[in-house]
Design a protein around this motif. Structure first.
Motif, short mmCIF file in Angstrom:
data_model
loop_
_atom_site.label_atom_id
_atom_site.label_comp_id
_atom_site.label_asym_id
_atom_site.label_seq_id
_atom_site.Cartn_x
_atom_site.Cartn_y
_atom_site.Cartn_z
N UNK A 146 82.19 1.73 32.10
CA UNK A 146 83.31 2.01 31.61
C UNK A 146 83.40 3.25 30.44
N UNK A 147 82.28 3.45 30.18
CA UNK A 147 82.28 4.57 29.12
C UNK A 147 81.87 5.89 29.74
N UNK A 148 81.37 5.90 31.16
CA UNK A 148 81.36 7.07 32.16
C UNK A 148 82.74 7.38 32.70
N UNK A 149 83.53 6.52 32.67
CA UNK A 149 84.69 6.55 33.64
C UNK A 149 85.88 6.90 32.78
N UNK A 150 86.48 8.02 32.82
CA UNK A 150 87.68 8.40 32.13
C UNK A 150 88.74 7.65 32.34
N UNK A 165 84.20 0.93 39.93
CA UNK A 165 83.33 0.62 40.94
C UNK A 165 82.20 1.56 41.37
N UNK A 166 83.14 2.95 41.92
CA UNK A 166 82.14 4.09 41.98
C UNK A 166 81.39 4.51 40.94
N UNK A 167 81.80 4.64 39.71
CA UNK A 167 81.00 5.04 38.63
C UNK A 167 79.77 4.05 38.63
N UNK A 168 80.02 2.86 38.64
CA UNK A 168 78.84 1.64 38.56
C UNK A 168 77.86 2.01 39.56
N UNK A 169 78.20 2.49 40.90
CA UNK A 169 77.42 2.74 42.03
C UNK A 169 76.65 4.14 41.57
N UNK A 170 77.19 5.14 41.04
CA UNK A 170 76.49 6.11 40.71
C UNK A 170 75.35 5.80 39.54
N UNK A 185 83.22 -7.68 36.15
CA UNK A 185 81.78 -8.26 36.74
C UNK A 185 82.18 -9.51 37.86
N UNK A 186 82.93 -10.30 37.15
CA UNK A 186 83.23 -11.60 37.80
C UNK A 186 84.41 -11.39 39.18
N UNK A 187 85.23 -10.44 38.74
CA UNK A 187 86.28 -9.65 39.81
C UNK A 187 85.44 -9.26 41.02
N UNK A 188 84.43 -8.35 40.81
CA UNK A 188 83.55 -7.71 41.77
C UNK A 188 82.73 -8.37 42.44
N UNK A 211 69.67 -2.10 41.77
CA UNK A 211 70.65 -2.51 42.82
C UNK A 211 71.41 -3.80 42.13
N UNK A 212 72.59 -3.79 42.30
CA UNK A 212 73.66 -5.01 42.30
C UNK A 212 73.35 -5.84 43.23
N UNK A 213 72.71 -7.29 43.30
CA UNK A 213 72.71 -8.14 44.30
C UNK A 213 74.04 -8.36 45.03
N UNK A 214 75.03 -8.52 44.38
CA UNK A 214 76.32 -8.70 44.88
C UNK A 214 76.65 -7.64 46.01
#
Length: 258
Positions: free
Chosen positions: A101-105, A170-175, A133-136, A183-186
């Motif tokens: 959230x902080x990294x994604x303007x 979501x893309x920011x999280x992956x980066x 997180x729950x939605x993802x 890794x995110x298990x989901x």
């Protein structure tokens, strides 16, 4: 191969499943060997009941039994998906969403109550991170990314902007996770199911008792079948026939059965 087996009426589902599995376990020197068998049941309570019935039935028949691998659906990925990086737990994933959230303007559109240029406070950021997180996790269970969900919504302009922000988040999280080497298990399970990237190990046979599996679970079972595991989906009879249709994989047609 993939097959369907109707369990006969007259016993509880776990006992009927135990009867089926025990009858098909290879017997070596009086031992029913389930070491190469996977059994998937809906919940931990059903697992305990199945294992108790299997052990009791084996004793009644004068055999020892090596128990099969018995899993609930939520354990399939952690058993058969090879981790590409250390997996984060729930707290680590939530903290990662906060960092994204902080990294994604563009995520500011997800805080409609804020004035332009205003930063969300810690409580608002924490609450949104938990919701996203729950939605993802739900999207991953359906075998989809948030970007793909947004693309299927056909929403109005305001909703499209929110889905676009979620896709960017979501893309920011992956980066962030990639840079950290975790890794995110989901996400990992969803990607592995799509690619058919599972490792059966010693499992050669699978029996499945699941009323309404998630698309992710269907994909993981299909990936195991593609790797040579024989999968049998079981449904319970009522009287002399199943009470409603099965889908193309042998699972109960949920709408009809409900």
């Amino acid at each position: 191969g993939w097959s369907v087996q109707v369990l006969p009426p007259g016993h509880s589902l776990p006992r009927a499943l135990a009867e089926l599995v025990l009858a098909e376990l290879p017997a070596r020197a009086g031992i029913a060997d389930g070491s190469g068998v996977l059994v998937v049941v809906p919940a931990a309570r059903a697992r305990r009941s199945f294992e108790r019935h299997l052990s009791g039935l084996a004793r009644e028949r004068g055999r020892a039994a090596i128990a099969p691998v018995t899993l609930t659906p939520g354990e399939l990925a952690s058993r058969f998906v090879v981790p590409r990086a250390p997996r984060l737990g729930a707290l680590g994933i939530r903290a990662s969403w906060r960092a994204a959230l902080r990294a994604c303007p563009g995520a500011s559109v997800l805080f409609p109550h804020l004035a332009p240029g205003e930063e969300p406070d810690d409580a608002a950021a924490e609450a949104l991170a938990a919701r996203v997180m729950a939605l993802h996790r739900d999207a991953s269970s359906a075998g989809l990314t948030l970007a793909e969900v947004g693309g299927r919504m056909g929403a109005q302009d305001s909703a499209r902007a929110r889905w676009a922000a979620l896709a960017a988040l979501e893309a920011a999280l992956a980066r962030l996770l990639g840079d950290a080497g975790v890794a995110d298990p989901a996400s990992e399970a969803c990607a592995a199911a799509r690619a058919g990237d599972v490792r059966p190990g010693s499992i050669e046979r699978a029996f499945v008792l699941m009323a309404d599996p998630e698309p992710l679970h269907r994909a993981l079972l299909g990936a195991l079948e593609a790797k040579g595991v024989r999968v049998t989906v079981t449904a319970h009879a009522a009287g002399d026939a199943i009470p409603a249709p099965l889908d193309d994989l042998g699972f109960p047609d949920h709408a009809a059965w409900s």
